[in-house]
Design an enzyme around this catalytic site. Structure first.
Site, mmCIF file in Angstrom:
data_model
loop_
_atom_site.group_PDB
_atom_site.id
_atom_site.type_symbol
_atom_site.label_atom_id
_atom_site.label_comp_id
_atom_site.label_asym_id
_atom_site.label_seq_id
_atom_site.Cartn_x
_atom_site.Cartn_y
_atom_site.Cartn_z
ATOM 1 N N CYS A 1 44.490 31.128 46.886
ATOM 2 C CA CYS A 1 45.244 31.385 48.114
ATOM 3 C C CYS A 1 46.721 31.166 47.824
ATOM 4 O O CYS A 1 47.167 30.027 47.687
ATOM 5 C CB CYS A 1 44.765 30.458 49.226
ATOM 6 S SG CYS A 1 45.585 30.734 50.800
ATOM 7 N N CYS A 2 47.457 32.252 47.716
ATOM 8 C CA CYS A 2 48.892 32.191 47.458
ATOM 9 C C CYS A 2 49.211 31.415 46.184
ATOM 10 O O CYS A 2 50.238 30.757 46.076
ATOM 11 C CB CYS A 2 49.640 31.557 48.629
ATOM 12 S SG CYS A 2 49.152 32.200 50.224
ATOM 13 N N GLY A 3 48.292 31.460 45.224
ATOM 14 C CA GLY A 3 48.533 30.799 43.959
ATOM 15 C C GLY A 3 48.358 29.298 43.993
ATOM 16 O O GLY A 3 48.687 28.611 43.040
ATOM 17 N N LYS A 4 47.815 28.777 45.098
ATOM 18 C CA LYS A 4 47.694 27.326 45.228
ATOM 19 C C LYS A 4 46.223 26.928 45.134
ATOM 20 O O LYS A 4 45.546 27.248 44.185
ATOM 21 C CB LYS A 4 48.335 26.865 46.533
ATOM 22 C CG LYS A 4 49.834 27.181 46.592
ATOM 23 C CD LYS A 4 50.450 26.683 47.877
ATOM 24 C CE LYS A 4 51.929 27.038 47.957
ATOM 25 N NZ LYS A 4 52.532 26.596 49.230
ATOM 26 N N ASP B 1 48.788 26.770 52.796
ATOM 27 C CA ASP B 1 48.962 27.883 51.869
ATOM 28 C C ASP B 1 49.477 29.143 52.557
ATOM 29 O O ASP B 1 50.254 29.906 51.978
ATOM 30 C CB ASP B 1 47.639 28.209 51.175
ATOM 31 C CG ASP B 1 47.238 27.141 50.168
ATOM 32 O OD1 ASP B 1 48.074 26.275 49.857
ATOM 33 O OD2 ASP B 1 46.090 27.181 49.693
#
Length: 250
Positions: free
Chosen positions: A93-96, A224
């Site tokens: 999720c969004c790189g997180k 996120d």
């Protein structure tokens, strides 16, 4: 029974209504819902599932309220195979943090930036208004309420026995009237679950207010996805969990 006394009386109860959605001649889903604002519900559900993005994607929508059917013809017919819309995937999720998503959630949930800022006092005021606005809740105690408010406080309110349905009704209203939610607030009566946060992200609303509690996954998703989550809004207290900058403390 009340106070040890037994009596008989009539009471209103919330209506529960099955609505089967047929898309391009194929059964897509059956929604168990309250029988109000059904066009908004159908449009919002299809938008939430990623079947449509704008109202012009729908060629024809007809409701058979008595029979319990909604029939939709799309301008561009597409696969509505159930496995595509219900298949689980694990993604970033969004790189997180890694989260569980339905495949359509990964495609349709927006990461939100900007958005208006509101005072804590507005949070109290708008939650109180939501609680007072629903005649059906006052009569039955059996529905969830959701409202979409702009900075002036003008509101669209929807109710349903399903919390996700109430939010889909708001989404359907936005799609049908070409409304952007980027400068609006969702005020909600139910728990802040991951499903509710994902609905807010799909609607495009950056602030989500609730009188109830959040879940841990909901807060990770909200962080996120750029959504401000405020919960446990009571008469004189509230908790701001994510993206605090949008809530102004007096």
């Amino acid at each position: 029974m009340k106070g040890g006394l037994v009596s008989e009386r009539e009471e209103d109860v919330a209506a529960e209504y099955p609505l089967t959605l047929i898309v391009d001649g194929e059964e897509f889903a059956t929604l168990v819902c309250s029988p109000s604002d059904l066009t908004d519900l159908v449009v919002g559900f299809l938008g939430s599932e990623g079947v449509i993005r704008v109202r012009e994607d729908i060629k024809v929508l007809t409701l058979d309220v008595q029979g319990g059917f909604a029939r939709v013809e799309l301008v561009r017919p597409q696969s509505t195979a159930k496995d595509f819309y219900s298949k689980r995937m694990i993604g970033s999720c969004c790189g997180k943090s890694r989260q569980f998503y339905f495949q359509n959630d990964a495609r349709t949930a927006k990461t939100l930036t900007g958005g208006l800022r509101i005072s804590a006092e507005r949070c109290f005021e708008w939650m109180s208004r939501l609680q007072a606005a629903s005649a059906e809740f006052a009569a039955t105690g059996g529905v969830h309420n959701a409202a979409l408010l702009d900075e002036s406080g003008a509101a669209e309110t929807r109710s349903d026995i399903g919390r996700h349905n109430a939010l889909d009704k708001l989404f359907g209203h936005c799609i049908r009237h070409r409304l952007s939610a980027k400068d609006r607030v969702i005020v909600f009566s139910g728990r802040l679950s991951s499903e509710v946060v994902l609905k807010a992200a799909k609607i495009g609303c950056p602030i989500l207010l609730s009188k109830s509690a959040p879940t841990d996954l909901a807060l990770r998703l909200a962080d996120d996805l750029g959504i401000t989550c405020v919960g446990f809004i009571r008469a004189d207290s509230l908790n701001v969990y994510t993206h605090h900058h949008r809530i102004v403390m007096d």
